[in-house]
Every structure is written in C-alpha cells, then in structure tokens.
Write a protein that holds these residues in place. Structure first.
Motif, mmCIF file in Angstrom:
data_model
loop_
_atom_site.group_PDB
_atom_site.id
_atom_site.type_symbol
_atom_site.label_atom_id
_atom_site.label_comp_id
_atom_site.label_asym_id
_atom_site.label_seq_id
_atom_site.Cartn_x
_atom_site.Cartn_y
_atom_site.Cartn_z
ATOM 1 N N THR A 75 0.836 -1.206 0.000
ATOM 2 C CA THR A 75 0.000 0.000 0.000
ATOM 3 C C THR A 75 0.868 1.252 0.000
ATOM 4 N N VAL A 76 1.930 1.231 0.782
ATOM 5 C CA VAL A 76 2.862 2.358 0.804
ATOM 6 C C VAL A 76 3.503 2.523 -0.571
ATOM 7 N N SER A 77 3.864 1.426 -1.210
ATOM 8 C CA SER A 77 4.441 1.484 -2.563
ATOM 9 C C SER A 77 3.483 2.147 -3.538
ATOM 10 N N HIS A 78 2.206 1.846 -3.405
ATOM 11 C CA HIS A 78 1.189 2.466 -4.276
ATOM 12 C C HIS A 78 1.190 3.984 -4.082
ATOM 13 N N HIS A 79 1.208 4.427 -2.829
ATOM 14 C CA HIS A 79 1.222 5.867 -2.553
ATOM 15 C C HIS A 79 2.498 6.523 -3.086
ATOM 16 N N LEU A 80 3.616 5.852 -2.911
ATOM 17 C CA LEU A 80 4.887 6.387 -3.398
ATOM 18 C C LEU A 80 4.914 6.459 -4.926
ATOM 19 N N LYS A 81 4.276 5.497 -5.577
ATOM 20 C CA LYS A 81 4.208 5.519 -7.044
ATOM 21 C C LYS A 81 3.425 6.744 -7.512
ATOM 22 N N THR A 82 2.349 7.073 -6.803
ATOM 23 C CA THR A 82 1.567 8.265 -7.141
ATOM 24 C C THR A 82 2.413 9.519 -6.984
ATOM 25 N N LEU A 83 3.171 9.591 -5.893
ATOM 26 C CA LEU A 83 4.056 10.739 -5.680
ATOM 27 C C LEU A 83 5.156 10.798 -6.728
ATOM 28 N N GLU A 84 5.645 9.631 -7.128
ATOM 29 C CA GLU A 84 6.698 9.583 -8.150
ATOM 30 C C GLU A 84 6.165 10.047 -9.506
ATOM 31 N N LYS A 85 4.978 9.606 -9.878
ATOM 32 C CA LYS A 85 4.382 10.024 -11.154
ATOM 33 C C LYS A 85 4.191 11.534 -11.221
ATOM 34 N N ALA A 86 3.962 12.144 -10.066
ATOM 35 C CA ALA A 86 3.776 13.593 -10.007
ATOM 36 C C ALA A 86 5.105 14.335 -9.900
ATOM 37 N N GLY A 87 6.202 13.597 -9.839
ATOM 38 C CA GLY A 87 7.515 14.233 -9.777
ATOM 39 C C GLY A 87 7.892 14.737 -8.401
ATOM 40 N N LEU A 88 7.211 14.260 -7.358
ATOM 41 C CA LEU A 88 7.476 14.743 -6.004
ATOM 42 C C LEU A 88 8.488 13.892 -5.251
ATOM 43 N N VAL A 89 8.697 12.665 -5.704
ATOM 44 C CA VAL A 89 9.750 11.801 -5.163
ATOM 45 C C VAL A 89 10.418 11.086 -6.330
ATOM 46 N N SER A 90 11.634 10.648 -6.105
ATOM 47 C CA SER A 90 12.326 9.806 -7.085
ATOM 48 C C SER A 90 12.713 8.528 -6.369
ATOM 49 N N LYS A 91 13.026 7.486 -7.139
ATOM 50 C CA LYS A 91 13.376 6.221 -6.505
ATOM 51 C C LYS A 91 14.669 5.675 -7.073
ATOM 52 N N GLU A 92 15.306 4.847 -6.242
ATOM 53 C CA GLU A 92 16.561 4.199 -6.632
ATOM 54 C C GLU A 92 16.570 2.808 -6.007
ATOM 55 N N ARG A 93 16.782 1.800 -6.830
ATOM 56 C CA ARG A 93 16.849 0.434 -6.325
ATOM 57 C C ARG A 93 18.245 0.185 -5.771
ATOM 58 N N ARG A 94 18.274 -0.362 -4.560
ATOM 59 C CA ARG A 94 19.524 -0.747 -3.905
ATOM 60 C C ARG A 94 19.362 -2.175 -3.413
ATOM 61 N N GLY A 95 19.896 -3.107 -4.168
ATOM 62 C CA GLY A 95 19.730 -4.514 -3.808
ATOM 63 C C GLY A 95 18.267 -4.900 -3.878
ATOM 64 N N MET A 96 17.740 -5.401 -2.770
ATOM 65 C CA MET A 96 16.348 -5.850 -2.723
ATOM 66 C C MET A 96 15.376 -4.737 -2.335
ATOM 67 N N SER A 97 15.876 -3.573 -1.965
ATOM 68 C CA SER A 97 14.969 -2.514 -1.528
ATOM 69 C C SER A 97 15.011 -1.324 -2.484
ATOM 70 N N VAL A 98 13.951 -0.548 -2.425
ATOM 71 C CA VAL A 98 13.838 0.664 -3.230
ATOM 72 C C VAL A 98 13.802 1.842 -2.273
ATOM 73 N N HIS A 99 14.690 2.804 -2.513
ATOM 74 C CA HIS A 99 14.768 4.000 -1.683
ATOM 75 C C HIS A 99 14.128 5.163 -2.431
ATOM 76 N N TYR A 100 13.299 5.897 -1.722
ATOM 77 C CA TYR A 100 12.610 7.051 -2.283
ATOM 78 C C TYR A 100 13.192 8.316 -1.674
ATOM 79 N N THR A 101 13.362 9.331 -2.518
ATOM 80 C CA THR A 101 13.916 10.611 -2.093
ATOM 81 C C THR A 101 12.956 11.722 -2.476
ATOM 82 N N VAL A 102 12.731 12.644 -1.573
ATOM 83 C CA VAL A 102 11.875 13.802 -1.859
ATOM 84 C C VAL A 102 12.568 14.698 -2.876
ATOM 85 N N GLU A 103 11.840 15.115 -3.875
ATOM 86 C CA GLU A 103 12.342 16.062 -4.867
ATOM 87 C C GLU A 103 12.048 17.471 -4.335
ATOM 88 N N THR A 104 12.987 17.992 -3.568
ATOM 89 C CA THR A 104 12.760 19.259 -2.883
ATOM 90 C C THR A 104 12.500 20.421 -3.849
#
Length: 129
Positions: A75-104
C-alpha cells in the motif's frame, strides 16, 4: 466522479509565476500544478513526505515507511508511485529494496506557485483543533 487529471509526462519542477501575480494563469501551468497538488491531497502521502523531509538525507525505503503510516508495504508502494508520477519523489533500487527521495525542488516550486504573501500571517495556534 471527479474528472481525472492527465498523467504527467514531464516530472521537472514547475516554474510558474505565483497565482496572485497574473489573472491569466496559463492552462498548462494550472494542469501541472493541479497534478502535483492532487498527488499530495492525501493524508498518507503528506505523512510520507513529512517523514522523509524530516530525515537528513530526505529519503527512506518502503520497509521504513510502512510502520510510520501503519500500512502494508504494498500500500505504501502504491502511494509512493503516485508521488513519483507527479515528480514529487524519485526512486533508486539498492539490492532488494527501493529508496525514495523527496524532490525538494518540486516541493519548493509548488510553494512558490501558491504563495499567499498578500493574505498575511495566521496564528499557528489556530491550525490545531
């Protein structure tokens, strides 16, 4: 049912004049700003952004964010995907996890666009109920 906004193709920060600066706010700028505001118009997404912004690196992975909002990782991933589509966060895969960063810059640009300097200050105590 509310009208769906178009999917954002350009995730660069919006660069438009403040709303109060012109009576003829361009349609393209209005759509780009509305997409970002709509993505933020959810209590869970606001809490996710607030948590990430509170961290020194302004980032977190889904595993860290799920307990913060009391939701499952999918569910959190779904919310983060919405934020990513709007350009408000970006993501980076690190091994098995995905890290999200706020696009300040995107958040800052939204603040500039909706600035309300002419409205005056409000008492911060009035924001709490």
């Amino acid at each position: 049912m509310p009208k769906a906004l178009p999917v954002l193709d350009d995730i660069s920060p919006i660069c438009c004049a403040p709303l109060a600066s012109t009576p003829d706010f361009p349609v393209e700028d209005a759509v780009r700003l509305a997409i970002r505001l709509k993505a933020l118009a959810d209590p869970t997404r606001l809490r996710l952004i607030a948590f990430m912004r509170s961290r020194p690196d302004q980032q977190a992975c889904t595993r860290e964010l799920a307990p913060v909002v009391g939701l499952s990782e999918p569910t959190v991933s779904h919310h983060l995907k919405t934020l990513e589509k709007a350009g408000l966060v970006s993501k980076e895969r690190r091994g098995m996890s995905v890290h999200y960063t706020v696009e300040t810059n995107a958040i800052r640009a939204m603040g500039v666009a909706i600035q309300l300097e002419d409205v005056g200050q409000i008492d911060s105590r009035s924001c709490r109920t």
